[in-house]
Design a protein around this motif. Structure first.
Motif, mmCIF file in Angstrom:
data_model
loop_
_atom_site.group_PDB
_atom_site.id
_atom_site.type_symbol
_atom_site.label_atom_id
_atom_site.label_comp_id
_atom_site.label_asym_id
_atom_site.label_seq_id
_atom_site.Cartn_x
_atom_site.Cartn_y
_atom_site.Cartn_z
ATOM 1 N N PHE A 180 -11.101 49.816 -1.850
ATOM 2 C CA PHE A 180 -11.997 48.692 -1.291
ATOM 3 C C PHE A 180 -11.392 47.277 -0.761
ATOM 4 O O PHE A 180 -10.571 47.050 -1.727
ATOM 5 C CB PHE A 180 -13.188 48.589 -1.954
ATOM 6 N N PHE A 181 -11.434 46.938 0.248
ATOM 7 C CA PHE A 181 -10.841 45.731 0.414
ATOM 8 C C PHE A 181 -11.505 44.551 1.218
ATOM 9 O O PHE A 181 -11.242 43.493 1.070
ATOM 10 C CB PHE A 181 -9.462 45.885 1.458
ATOM 11 N N VAL A 194 -0.975 51.980 -5.209
ATOM 12 C CA VAL A 194 -1.815 50.885 -5.357
ATOM 13 C C VAL A 194 -2.362 50.548 -6.841
ATOM 14 O O VAL A 194 -2.231 49.482 -7.287
ATOM 15 C CB VAL A 194 -2.915 50.589 -4.472
ATOM 16 N N GLN A 195 -2.841 51.601 -7.580
ATOM 17 C CA GLN A 195 -3.034 51.361 -9.023
ATOM 18 C C GLN A 195 -1.847 51.151 -9.930
ATOM 19 O O GLN A 195 -2.095 50.258 -10.781
ATOM 20 C CB GLN A 195 -3.728 52.851 -9.476
ATOM 21 N N ASN A 196 -0.947 51.798 -9.618
ATOM 22 C CA ASN A 196 0.332 51.269 -10.447
ATOM 23 C C ASN A 196 1.190 49.912 -10.048
ATOM 24 O O ASN A 196 1.540 49.165 -10.782
ATOM 25 C CB ASN A 196 1.416 52.495 -10.156
ATOM 26 N N GLU A 197 0.974 49.547 -8.699
ATOM 27 C CA GLU A 197 1.797 48.442 -8.158
ATOM 28 C C GLU A 197 1.076 47.096 -7.588
ATOM 29 O O GLU A 197 1.647 46.303 -7.197
ATOM 30 C CB GLU A 197 2.600 48.980 -7.011
ATOM 31 N N GLY A 198 -0.256 47.394 -7.476
ATOM 32 C CA GLY A 198 -0.986 46.589 -6.770
ATOM 33 C C GLY A 198 -0.911 46.728 -5.034
ATOM 34 O O GLY A 198 -0.093 47.765 -4.910
ATOM 35 N N GLY A 199 -1.606 46.105 -4.484
ATOM 36 C CA GLY A 199 -1.409 46.163 -2.981
ATOM 37 C C GLY A 199 -1.791 44.894 -2.013
ATOM 38 O O GLY A 199 -2.386 44.103 -2.534
ATOM 39 N N GLY A 213 -11.394 46.854 -5.081
ATOM 40 C CA GLY A 213 -11.737 47.848 -6.263
ATOM 41 C C GLY A 213 -10.988 49.207 -5.904
ATOM 42 O O GLY A 213 -10.886 49.515 -4.817
ATOM 43 N N LEU A 214 -11.188 49.760 -6.873
ATOM 44 C CA LEU A 214 -10.679 51.212 -6.793
ATOM 45 C C LEU A 214 -11.546 52.239 -7.382
ATOM 46 O O LEU A 214 -11.920 51.977 -8.537
ATOM 47 C CB LEU A 214 -9.279 51.591 -7.344
ATOM 48 N N GLN A 215 -11.877 53.326 -6.682
ATOM 49 C CA GLN A 215 -12.555 54.185 -7.158
ATOM 50 C C GLN A 215 -12.041 55.752 -6.713
ATOM 51 O O GLN A 215 -12.053 55.912 -5.775
ATOM 52 C CB GLN A 215 -14.202 54.358 -6.633
ATOM 53 N N ARG A 216 -11.807 56.513 -7.670
ATOM 54 C CA ARG A 216 -11.310 57.873 -7.445
ATOM 55 C C ARG A 216 -12.187 58.719 -6.638
ATOM 56 O O ARG A 216 -11.788 59.462 -5.748
ATOM 57 C CB ARG A 216 -11.049 58.581 -8.989
ATOM 58 N N MET A 217 -13.627 58.628 -7.007
ATOM 59 C CA MET A 217 -14.511 59.137 -6.030
ATOM 60 C C MET A 217 -15.610 58.447 -5.874
ATOM 61 O O MET A 217 -16.288 57.964 -6.752
ATOM 62 C CB MET A 217 -14.783 60.715 -6.574
ATOM 63 N N HIS A 218 -16.052 58.229 -4.614
ATOM 64 C CA HIS A 218 -17.211 57.043 -4.275
ATOM 65 C C HIS A 218 -17.984 58.075 -3.322
ATOM 66 O O HIS A 218 -17.341 58.757 -2.487
ATOM 67 C CB HIS A 218 -16.639 55.848 -3.515
ATOM 68 N N TYR A 219 -19.199 57.870 -3.532
ATOM 69 C CA TYR A 219 -19.988 58.592 -2.404
ATOM 70 C C TYR A 219 -21.002 57.287 -1.828
ATOM 71 O O TYR A 219 -21.720 56.516 -2.605
ATOM 72 C CB TYR A 219 -21.360 59.212 -3.538
ATOM 73 N N SER A 220 -20.944 57.256 -0.324
ATOM 74 C CA SER A 220 -21.452 56.130 0.263
ATOM 75 C C SER A 220 -22.957 56.367 0.573
ATOM 76 O O SER A 220 -23.746 57.247 0.801
ATOM 77 C CB SER A 220 -20.866 56.327 1.808
#
Length: 194
Positions: free
Chosen positions: A86-87, A125-130, A66-73
């Motif tokens: 996130f991995f 990662v958003q553009n190419e994956g990872g 998952g990808l989040q531009r801004m995450h709060y823990s």
């Protein structure tokens, strides 16, 4: 006609191989507290912070979940985690404003980067994956714990024989205070206040 189909199939096959290699390869080395990134835009090496003593950063091979531009823990007092990748469960690669801690273990388990580097990685990662690999052993040999000293009624840090360096555990000192809030603030662990 059949030859054209075979050529198109081969072209599609080689194109798919090219796409497989287009993903961003992220390697985190816990031993050196660095991240090496290979992508279609170039190669980068950045300092990171991984888990400090008492916590762990998972080792292995992962894909971003998952990808989040801004995450709060929610687990750590709504701490900001800009450009989170996130991995594994709640573990992420993310930006950190504590840039003075980069290059040494300092996190609760996530992989921290400078915010600008985290933004660059996030966009790649958003553009190419990872793909993510995490290897090595943190400096100091991993988590260390305090041990109770029988001769002095306090906790002492374990010492590493080859460095003779104590952990960051201070001895528990018994101070008695006058029962006021100010006295408790000066010596919060002393007996008799509550």
């Amino acid at each position: 006609m059949r030859l054209k189909l075979v050529i198109l199939a081969l072209m599609a096959f080689f194109a798919s191989i090219g796409l497989a290699y287009a993903t961003v390869r992220i390697h985190v080395d816990l031993s050196t507290q660095t991240m090496h990134v290979d992508s279609s835009t170039g190669s980068y090496t950045w300092p990171v912070s991984t888990a400090r003593a008492g916590y762990s950063t998972p080792r292995g091979y992962f894909a971003p979940t998952g990808l989040q531009r801004m995450h709060y823990s929610r687990k750590y007092h709504m701490s900001p985690m800009p450009y989170s990748i996130f991995f594994r469960g709640g573990y992420a690669i993310h930006g950190s404003y504590a840039t003075g801690s980069l290059g040494r273990p300092a996190s609760h388990g996530c992989v921290r980067l400078a915010p600008g580097n985290a933004a660059t990685l996030y966009n790649m990662v958003q553009n190419e994956g990872g793909s993510i690999s995490i290897t090595g052993t943190p400096p100091g040999g991993g988590a260390r714990y305090a041990a109770r000293s029988s001769s002095h009624r306090h906790y002492a840090g374990l010492r590493r024989a080859h460095q003779n360096r104590a952990l960051a555990y201070a001895p528990l000192r018994r101070h008695h205070h006058d029962g006021t809030v100010r006295g408790w603030q000066a010596h919060p662990f002393s007996p008799g206040f509550f």
